[in-house]
Design an enzyme around this catalytic site. Sequence first.
Site, PDB file in Angstrom:
ATOM      1  N   ARG A 263       0.830  -1.220   0.000  1.00  0.00           N
ATOM      2  CA  ARG A 263       0.000   0.000   0.000  1.00  0.00           C
ATOM      3  C   ARG A 263       0.857   1.261   0.000  1.00  0.00           C
ATOM      4  NH1 ARG A 263      -3.902  -3.214   4.070  1.00  0.00           N
ATOM      5  NH2 ARG A 263      -4.884  -4.377   2.398  1.00  0.00           N
ATOM      6  N   PHE A 396      -7.309  -3.034  -6.208  1.00  0.00           N
ATOM      7  CA  PHE A 396      -6.325  -3.997  -5.670  1.00  0.00           C
ATOM      8  C   PHE A 396      -5.554  -3.448  -4.464  1.00  0.00           C
ATOM      9  CE2 PHE A 396      -3.372  -3.509  -9.720  1.00  0.00           C
ATOM     10  CZ  PHE A 396      -3.020  -2.236  -9.341  1.00  0.00           C
ATOM     11  N   GLU A 397      -4.719  -4.288  -3.883  1.00  0.00           N
ATOM     12  CA  GLU A 397      -4.037  -4.012  -2.595  1.00  0.00           C
ATOM     13  C   GLU A 397      -5.070  -3.751  -1.493  1.00  0.00           C
ATOM     14  OE1 GLU A 397      -0.692  -4.109  -2.179  1.00  0.00           O
ATOM     15  OE2 GLU A 397       0.007  -4.070  -4.239  1.00  0.00           O
ATOM     16  N   GLY A 398      -6.176  -4.485  -1.517  1.00  0.00           N
ATOM     17  CA  GLY A 398      -7.294  -4.253  -0.587  1.00  0.00           C
ATOM     18  C   GLY A 398      -8.155  -3.140  -1.160  1.00  0.00           C
ATOM     19  N   ASN A 403      -9.952  -1.021   3.025  1.00  0.00           N
ATOM     20  CA  ASN A 403      -8.962  -0.170   3.697  1.00  0.00           C
ATOM     21  C   ASN A 403      -9.630   0.869   4.594  1.00  0.00           C
ATOM     22  OD1 ASN A 403      -5.959  -0.575   3.109  1.00  0.00           O
ATOM     23  ND2 ASN A 403      -6.923  -0.986   1.132  1.00  0.00           N
TER      24      ASN A 403
END
Length: 592
Positions: A263, A396-398, A403
Amino acid sequence: MATETAVRGGSWLIEDAPPDGVFTRERLNDEQRMIGQTAEEFIDHEVLPAIDRLEQKDWALARTLVQRSGELGLLATDVPDAYGGLDLDKVSSVIVGEAVGRCASFATTFGAQTGLAITPILCFGTEAQKQKYLPRLVSGELIGAYSLSESGSGSDALGARAKATRQPDGSFVLSGEKMWVTNGGFADVFIVFAKVDGELFSAFIVERGFPGVSTGKEEHKLGLLGSSTTPLVLQDAKVPAENLLGQIGKGHKIAFNTLNYGRLKLGAMCSGGGRMAIQEATRYAAERQQFGKPIASFGAIRQKLGEMVARQYAVEAMLYRTTGLVDGMLQGGHGPERILATLEEFAIEASILKVASSEAIDFILDENVQIHGGNGFVRDYPAERHYRDARVNRIFEGTNEINRLLIPGMLARRAIKGGLALIPAAKKLMDEILAPAAMEAPGDAPLDAERRAVTAMKKVALMVLGTAMQTYGEKLADEQEVLLAAADIVIDAYGSESARLRAAQVRLQGDRVRLEPDQIALHEAAARVYVNDAAARVEMSAKTALAAMAEGDTLRTLLAALRRLLKVTPVNTVVLRRQLADATVARRTYPF
Ligand SMILES: Cc1cc2nc3c(=O)[nH]c(=O)nc-3n(C[C@H](O)[C@H](O)[C@H](O)COP(=O)(O)OP(=O)(O)OC[C@H]3O[C@@H](n4cnc5c(N)ncnc54)[C@H](O)[C@@H]3O)c2cc1C
């Protein structure tokens, strides 16, 4: 390098940092600037000119470009020299990430290699695994990938169905299908998550050449056409015992910590993309004539450029502040355990940055298309590609929802465990705001109004979080709408404070960093625009949350307190945005 060495993650919400105590982009040293410049030249001269071939899925070229970035040392920033790395600080990784972010497709390939493949081996690998894989990943000889998601489990990553069956000789047989694997089409090594005996979530280093491993067809995507995304098929794939990564049943630690660092790196890439898009928009606006004038002379376009610059400014302030915090903690040693503890410590800030930067770049790229008019909608200009490429950053990346939920969730957990003195601070605040107010007299020092606005936003965050914890107790996690509103307040408070501290630091150190007074004024303009608008957003989010939690007299008391806290006099953002836009147009580039 000045950093907030003893600072804990999330503590900025209850403690004030001095301007000198944060790391900013202005504090980059020569070595950091040099690696940033190397990366930028590589992207501009070797990657961007090849974008059409990458978009036609020329993976041999993608592989060559990864190797080329290896030769330049760009893959090596996080890795100790024992494994072929350069062992640089995280600010260096971030400045490289910003440069690479100028080409989103390649940035995705690059990010999967450095963030998603190298990081887990570095932090969780055995000595033999590190010796075997890291030098070849760092040189770009091997291409890495990360296989966490499945068709039925994306956000719910621990719900994976891929299975690893233990064999009598200690090896494993993996079966299942992973989805959306970046670099899938040409990766040599995959970090794969599967459940041992169908239960214990674990990670493995899987080579393409292992029997039973194959990849599927390329996905047809909205954007990032120059990055490979495929399924990974595990058909009774044979994985040797020594390729188990970390411990059986502890795969979640690997997955989540890798994402924490991912992130931060994604924040860097979004930031780099934003810088480039502002330059693109500015050049177009300066050249495009309508009604006998450059469109950059119209208030409507100046307003856009000014706002794009202000949002970008805040993203950079958050990015470098957070990275400075990480480097500060790593100064006490940077072995794998320390790295993991650090990534966990600043997981809240990494989530804030991920959400804020991915939404800022979408705003910037949307306005870039708008400034390009019809030319923004056709493929002859890159604005259209950037717009499509950036959309996935919120997924993406959560996802940004996940988040956002993590931010107040982590704050509340730390408060309950006592690691963060949030509850006493919230109690003290409630006593203060329910008593007759002794408002702080406004000062007239530069950025003083913004300092008070930031303090107010942080207090509102405490008030909303404190009320939510008290109202819902253990059921807080079920109240997603309130959590999202709380997250928005926390994000705006962090962005505002970081932007203000950056501008205040520049004023304090104008001489040392050799800045002209008009450049200092420009920093202040960006911070003032951002803080002013963030205060209005915070008010709205707080009202949404408070009205969901209280009613009648209690709600009236809370709203009165909110009004008192957020007594922010609006500034003339029209003039400030024009100032930012005009400086940007005059220089034909982002001015910071
Ligand atoms: C181009 C691309 C590259 C990718 N690269 C990789 C890679 O290299 N490796 C890898 O492992 N994965 C990769 N992914 C997968 C990516 O990480 C997932 O798509 C992402 O995590 C979201 O999961 P999902 O698609 O299953 O959406 P879902 O989880 O089904 O989510 C759908 C919607 O529901 C929301 N939602 C889900 N759960 C909740 C909840 N509990 N509360 C509130 N809202 C919720 C989400 O926020 C979202 O808005 C990639 C995806 C793309 C598109």
